[in-house]
Write a protein that holds these residues in place. Structure first.
Motif, mmCIF file in Angstrom:
data_model
loop_
_atom_site.group_PDB
_atom_site.id
_atom_site.type_symbol
_atom_site.label_atom_id
_atom_site.label_comp_id
_atom_site.label_asym_id
_atom_site.label_seq_id
_atom_site.Cartn_x
_atom_site.Cartn_y
_atom_site.Cartn_z
ATOM 1 N N GLY A 90 -58.272 19.341 -57.377
ATOM 2 C CA GLY A 90 -57.991 20.890 -57.382
ATOM 3 C C GLY A 90 -59.273 21.647 -58.061
ATOM 4 O O GLY A 90 -58.930 22.660 -58.630
ATOM 5 N N MET A 91 -60.404 21.323 -58.078
ATOM 6 C CA MET A 91 -61.420 21.893 -58.921
ATOM 7 C C MET A 91 -62.046 22.821 -57.706
ATOM 8 O O MET A 91 -62.605 22.458 -56.907
ATOM 9 N N VAL A 92 -61.725 23.997 -57.811
ATOM 10 C CA VAL A 92 -61.888 25.044 -56.569
ATOM 11 C C VAL A 92 -63.326 25.658 -56.571
ATOM 12 O O VAL A 92 -63.723 26.038 -55.536
ATOM 13 N N LEU A 93 -63.934 25.876 -57.908
ATOM 14 C CA LEU A 93 -64.958 26.569 -57.886
ATOM 15 C C LEU A 93 -66.173 25.552 -57.530
ATOM 16 O O LEU A 93 -66.718 24.674 -58.333
ATOM 17 N N GLY A 94 -66.697 25.980 -56.389
ATOM 18 C CA GLY A 94 -67.646 25.095 -55.855
ATOM 19 C C GLY A 94 -68.747 26.021 -54.960
ATOM 20 O O GLY A 94 -68.192 26.242 -53.882
ATOM 21 N N GLN A 95 -69.939 25.852 -55.148
ATOM 22 C CA GLN A 95 -70.928 26.557 -54.447
ATOM 23 C C GLN A 95 -71.969 25.550 -54.107
ATOM 24 O O GLN A 95 -72.338 24.827 -54.665
ATOM 25 N N PRO A 96 -72.675 25.916 -52.988
ATOM 26 C CA PRO A 96 -72.495 27.077 -51.936
ATOM 27 C C PRO A 96 -71.331 26.583 -51.049
ATOM 28 O O PRO A 96 -71.142 25.437 -50.675
ATOM 29 N N ALA A 97 -70.463 27.604 -50.492
ATOM 30 C CA ALA A 97 -69.289 27.148 -49.831
ATOM 31 C C ALA A 97 -69.797 26.834 -48.367
ATOM 32 O O ALA A 97 -68.722 25.996 -47.921
ATOM 33 N N ARG A 98 -70.683 27.248 -47.668
ATOM 34 C CA ARG A 98 -70.821 26.746 -46.497
ATOM 35 C C ARG A 98 -71.314 25.394 -46.390
ATOM 36 O O ARG A 98 -71.103 24.858 -45.262
ATOM 37 N N PHE A 99 -71.441 24.692 -47.450
ATOM 38 C CA PHE A 99 -71.791 23.169 -47.444
ATOM 39 C C PHE A 99 -70.226 22.642 -47.031
ATOM 40 O O PHE A 99 -70.290 21.496 -46.310
ATOM 41 N N ILE A 100 -68.928 23.156 -47.369
ATOM 42 C CA ILE A 100 -67.832 22.677 -46.984
ATOM 43 C C ILE A 100 -67.269 23.330 -45.740
ATOM 44 O O ILE A 100 -67.029 22.550 -45.029
ATOM 45 N N ARG A 101 -67.326 24.511 -45.519
ATOM 46 C CA ARG A 101 -67.080 25.386 -44.380
ATOM 47 C C ARG A 101 -68.231 25.819 -43.798
ATOM 48 O O ARG A 101 -68.266 27.355 -43.965
ATOM 49 N N PRO A 151 -74.283 22.252 -39.519
ATOM 50 C CA PRO A 151 -74.285 21.573 -40.999
ATOM 51 C C PRO A 151 -75.491 20.869 -41.086
ATOM 52 O O PRO A 151 -75.909 20.641 -42.573
ATOM 53 N N ASP A 152 -76.387 20.714 -40.172
ATOM 54 C CA ASP A 152 -77.846 19.845 -40.693
ATOM 55 C C ASP A 152 -78.770 20.763 -40.684
ATOM 56 O O ASP A 152 -80.023 20.368 -40.814
ATOM 57 N N ASP A 153 -78.611 22.037 -40.617
ATOM 58 C CA ASP A 153 -79.544 23.131 -40.746
ATOM 59 C C ASP A 153 -80.149 22.805 -42.151
ATOM 60 O O ASP A 153 -79.455 22.747 -43.023
ATOM 61 N N GLY A 194 -92.447 16.826 -58.326
ATOM 62 C CA GLY A 194 -93.109 15.911 -57.188
ATOM 63 C C GLY A 194 -93.090 16.349 -55.800
ATOM 64 O O GLY A 194 -92.134 17.391 -55.964
ATOM 65 N N ARG A 195 -94.020 15.807 -55.113
ATOM 66 C CA ARG A 195 -93.824 16.383 -53.775
ATOM 67 C C ARG A 195 -92.468 16.120 -52.770
ATOM 68 O O ARG A 195 -91.726 14.922 -53.314
ATOM 69 N N ALA A 196 -92.026 17.065 -52.161
ATOM 70 C CA ALA A 196 -90.634 17.020 -51.377
ATOM 71 C C ALA A 196 -90.755 15.980 -50.390
ATOM 72 O O ALA A 196 -91.578 16.180 -49.400
ATOM 73 N N LYS A 197 -89.784 14.943 -50.363
ATOM 74 C CA LYS A 197 -89.709 14.173 -49.114
ATOM 75 C C LYS A 197 -88.308 14.358 -48.489
ATOM 76 O O LYS A 197 -87.288 14.409 -49.018
ATOM 77 N N ASP A 198 -88.501 14.329 -47.157
ATOM 78 C CA ASP A 198 -87.241 14.999 -46.328
ATOM 79 C C ASP A 198 -86.040 14.180 -46.792
ATOM 80 O O ASP A 198 -84.964 14.365 -46.896
ATOM 81 N N ALA A 199 -86.261 12.704 -46.599
ATOM 82 C CA ALA A 199 -85.147 11.839 -46.856
ATOM 83 C C ALA A 199 -84.457 11.923 -47.693
ATOM 84 O O ALA A 199 -83.313 12.010 -48.096
ATOM 85 N N ASP A 200 -85.359 12.166 -49.051
ATOM 86 C CA ASP A 200 -84.673 11.933 -50.626
ATOM 87 C C ASP A 200 -83.827 13.500 -50.652
ATOM 88 O O ASP A 200 -82.739 13.501 -51.193
ATOM 89 N N MET A 201 -84.653 14.577 -50.016
ATOM 90 C CA MET A 201 -83.887 15.914 -49.997
ATOM 91 C C MET A 201 -82.674 15.826 -49.351
ATOM 92 O O MET A 201 -81.632 16.428 -49.912
ATOM 93 N N GLU A 202 -82.672 15.265 -48.034
ATOM 94 C CA GLU A 202 -81.351 15.066 -47.388
ATOM 95 C C GLU A 202 -80.227 14.541 -48.345
ATOM 96 O O GLU A 202 -79.182 14.924 -48.156
ATOM 97 N N GLN A 203 -80.771 13.440 -48.720
ATOM 98 C CA GLN A 203 -79.727 12.435 -49.389
ATOM 99 C C GLN A 203 -79.016 13.231 -50.637
ATOM 100 O O GLN A 203 -77.878 13.320 -50.849
ATOM 101 N N ALA A 204 -79.738 13.892 -51.186
ATOM 102 C CA ALA A 204 -79.574 14.761 -52.410
ATOM 103 C C ALA A 204 -78.477 15.747 -52.043
ATOM 104 O O ALA A 204 -77.254 15.905 -52.633
#
Lengths: 471, 356
Positions: A218-229, A235-237, A191-201
């Motif tokens: 302690g689950m360390v395996l998480g990607q993408p890492a820049r979401f966290i650091r 961060p809003d890019d 379906g069509r991408a809506k900005d608000a939905d995408m942001e919330q996801a």
């Protein structure tokens, strides 16, 4: 990097072998909170003190022989010119100062060069009349999470989505992923991408990643890492606004949710992950992999397995192999890897042997893969800064080896028997609550820090990594 | 304690729970001289409760009864008694006849004889006490090397420090050792395993002693080689070699903390010979070959020079064995004393003749 550039760099590295000045790039690898910053600080400080006070490093042969003259730190390392300087003095100040805390968590990239002047024992060099030589050790510090991005460099969106969604099917991740997955179920991939939905996801996915890495999960395996650091990123890019999606049966139409997310993933991979990998994770000569085995033990089987998987994923991204005289043809490669179980001072010294055994078992698969490429691997129980001492406690008439130190957030010292470190993987049944109790000790007992920091096994690690180069 | 814990783990019993204590109630392990484990009472367990591979138990061998040596003993003791008796009898008669002839001469001779006897007795006593002390030390050295090997093989933790302080103790008063012992104490921490403690001990305390002993052996080897090459007849060769070798053995023993008297020296030489016969052969076989080849080459120049080189080499070998016999830790692979290293020492001492 073009072939020409590559050849030039490799040629320089070969030329360096014959000069009085030698460079070594040391990869300090470890997940977040495994102690990279403290290791780097202790490594530098103990080597700087080794000229005048070699007694803290009995197993670094060059120091023990009295061959090390002095050392100095420089901010600029070729190839890392734009990188900020590693805050060595600040970190050391935090550890040895009145506040006696650990340095704050690393949130950006930094680099430093440690230059060591030493008397050489090599006959060839002595015959040339250069009895004193210089070894430059280049070190890079970065948030541990970023390492987890390295595997993305060679992965498509579909493949990454499949793996990440697969992980979220198992506890304890499944419980934490509920909100995000519920939101995703409402979204329509083609379906069509809506900005608000995408942001919330993206936000829900970010919240899920944060929840996974909470200290008690302690689950360390998480990607993408820049979401966290995010580091220097905003961060809003939009480049940081995507999440894994189920693969569509047909090709996604332009402007659909799937297509936009895939586009953003590709941009993230091509503009952030690959340049970072190319600029900072190539051309290493030696590597130390820091593993917080104790935390993994404390958190239980799932965290233990997760840490193991994360280490496996990271180490796939490094080039291993013998870099010999022909390295201008084959490229500079990591020729030695040391696995270190950090924070070993949280258990009494007579348990270090088992800690090392456990680490060896934890990294066995990776070590085997690396050794197959002709690379030497080793294991050590390490404590970059030792903040406890061994004591004997009496419990029910029996003497028990314990550690004594000041735990974070307390005013008084305590003596702790943290439980028996097993020499083998505990079975599922063995992993019951209350089997281990680890406290976060802070460096409050350090005195005479000008003579180097107290440590466990740092000298062995140094000898393993750079000992031959200081000959 | 570890033994019991292991046993519990094997039997599937729960392991020790983590525990936190008031630090005032705990002892500091670093300073503790005793190992960081508790002694366990001996315990008997039914065989069903024991798991793992059975350990082959070697039945204690009773030493074979020595053959009666009474005949020989009677012979030697009666002969000794006879000789002593003759000497006493003769002296007595001599003194009596001297008194009969002239009282002054008699009393002077008696005084001299009395002094000789008295000082002889004192000398013998001193020698015996020295000998007993050295014997104890030598025996201690052999227990040290045995204990060090055991520590190395066990790969344990917590017992190395106590052992090291026992090894260091005899050297504590020596002024040349003060810095070395301080260096050892500065380098070692409670986090080091037993093997590591031994390594630091070897590096900071024992190897510097080796470095002191090497030039002595090298000098003796050079002296005998030169002496034999230059001496005009065989008897002088032998005398030279014995005299120089004994001197070397005494010097080497002193470096490692012994003060051997005459008997002590004999004892040491006996021990050295037995060490050479048992432990040394395999280790020095390669060196022997090198020495033989060297002597052959030397022999091309002159027969006497070749002979000298061979004698020098055997003196050197004896010196190395003396070092091994007196050393509180046995040589590790990397510092196994070898002729090659000695050769280097000889060259060094030639470069700096002023030091001889």
């Amino acid at each position: 990097m073009s072939v020409k550039e590559n050849t030039a760099i490799n040629f320089r590295s070969v030329a360096r072998r014959f000069a009085d000045r030698k460079n070594v790039r040391l990869a300090v690898t470890g997940l977040t909170r495994s102690g990279k910053t403290v290791f780097t600080t202790s490594f530098i400080h103990n080597l700087l003190s080794a000229g005048l006070w070699p007694e803290r490093l009995p197993f670094l042969a060059a120091a023990s022989r009295g061959d090390i003259i002095a050392g100095e730190v420089f901010s600029v390392a070729p190839g890392l010119r734009d990188t900020p300087r590693f805050p060595y003095e600040e970190s050391l100040g935090a550890i040895t100062g009145k506040s006696s805390t650990w340095p704050r968590a690393t949130d950006r990239l930094s680099a430093i060069r440690l230059a060591m002047r030493y008397r050489t024992r090599r006959k060839l060099a002595r015959a040339r009349g250069s009895k004193v030589q210089i070894l430059n050790v280049d070190l890079v510090d970065y948030p541990g999470e970023w390492l987890l991005d390295l595997p993305l460099a060679a992965k498509s969106f579909a493949k990454w989505s499949e793996e990440t969604l697969g992980l979220a099917k198992f506890e304890p991740r499944a419980g934490l992923a509920k909100d995000w997955l519920a939101h995703m179920a409402k979204m329509d991939g083609p379906g069509r991408a809506k900005d608000a939905d995408m942001e919330q996801a993206a936000d829900l996915y970010k919240a899920y990643l944060e929840a996974c890495r909470a200290p008690d999960v302690g689950m360390v395996l998480g990607q993408p890492a820049r979401f966290i650091r995010p580091g220097d990123l905003d961060p809003d890019d939009p480049i940081l606004q995507f999440c894994p999606l189920e693969l569509l049966p047909a090709k996604a139409p332009a402007g659909s949710v799937y297509q936009v997310m895939e586009e953003r993933y590709n941009a993230y991979r091509d503009l952030i992950v690959r340049p970072f990998y190319r600029d900072h994770f190539r051309g290493f000569d030696e590597q130390i992999v820091l593993v917080d085995v104790l935390s993994a033990l404390r958190l239980g089987k799932a965290a233990f397995d997760d840490a193991q998987a994360a280490i496996g994923a990271i180490l796939q991204s490094f080039d291993y192999g013998k870099s010999g005289l022909l390295s201008w043809l084959t490229g500079v490669r990591i020729s030695k890897v040391l696995f270190a179980a950090t924070k070993s001072d949280h258990v009494s010294s007579n348990q270090h042997h088992n800690l090392k055994r456990l680490l060896e078992e934890m990294v066995a698969r990776e070590a085997n893969r690396i050794r197959f490429r002709g690379v030497q691997t080793g294991a050590v129980a390490l404590s970059a800064v030792r903040c406890t001492e061994d004591v004997l406690g009496e419990v029910q008439g029996q003497a028990l080896s314990m550690v004594r130190g000041l735990p974070a957030g307390r005013d008084e010292e305590t003596a702790l028997f943290p439980g028996e470190i097993p020499a083998h993987f505990p079975t599922d049944q063995d992993w019951h609550d209350g089997r281990f109790k680890f406290l976060d000790f802070i460096p409050a007992r350090i005195s005479g820090s000008a003579r180097g920091l107290p440590h466990v096994g740092m000298d062995e690690a140094m000898e393993y990594l750079i000992g031959k180069r200081l000959k | 304690m570890t033994g019991r814990r292991l046993a519990e783990e094997e039997a599937g019993k729960p392991m020790a729970e983590p525990i936190e204590l008031d630090p005032k109630r705990v002892k500091i392990a670093v300073a503790a001289a005793e190992p960081a484990t508790v002694d366990l009472d001996p315990e008997e367990v039914p065989i069903e409760a024991v798991r793992g591979n059975p350990v082959a138990v070697v039945p204690p061998t009773t030493p074979a009864k020595p053959k009666p040596k009474w005949l020989r003993r009677i012979f030697w003791s009666s002969l000794g008694l006879f000789v002593v008796g003759v000497i006493v009898w003769d002296t007595w008669n001599f003194l009596v006849s001297a008194f009969a002839k002239n009282f002054a001469v008699g009393s002077a001779l008696a005084a001299v004889a009395g002094m000789a006897v008295l000082s002889g007795v004192v000398l013998i006593f001193r020698e015996i006490s020295l000998f007993v002390g050295e014997l104890r030390k030598l025996n201690e050295v052999s227990t040290f090397t045995g204990r060090a090997t055991a520590l190395r093989e066990n790969g344990g933790h917590g017992e190395g420090l106590a052992f090291a302080s026992r090894v260091i103790e005899p050297y504590a008063k020596r002024s040349d050792m003060k810095n070395r012992i301080a260096a050892f104490r500065g380098a070692v921490t409670s986090a080091h395993s037993d093997v590591q403690v031994l390594e630091i001990l070897a590096d900071k305390v024992v190897r510097p002693l080796d470095a002191q002993a090497y030039p002595m052996v090298a000098r003796a080897a050079r002296d005998t080689a030169m002496g034999v090459a230059l001496s005009p007849f065989g008897l002088l060769d032998a005398g030279l070699m014995i005299w120089r070798t004994l001197g070397m053995v005494r010097e080497v023993a002193q470096v490692y903390g012994f003060r051997p008297g005459f008997f002590g020296q004999v004892m040491l030489v006996r021990r050295i010979l037995s060490t050479a016969a048992t432990a040394g052969i395999g280790d020095f076989a390669g060196d022997v070959l090198v020495a033989q080849v060297g002597a052959q080459v030397g022999g091309l120049l002159s027969a006497k020079a070749g002979e000298g080189m061979l004698t020098g080499m055997s003196t050197a070998r004896l010196g190395l064995v003396a070092m091994e016999a007196c050393r509180p830790l046995s040589f590790a692979e990397e510092d196994r004393a070898s002729i090659v290293r000695l050769g280097r020492e000889i060259m060094k001492s030639k470069e700096k003749p002023g030091e001889d």
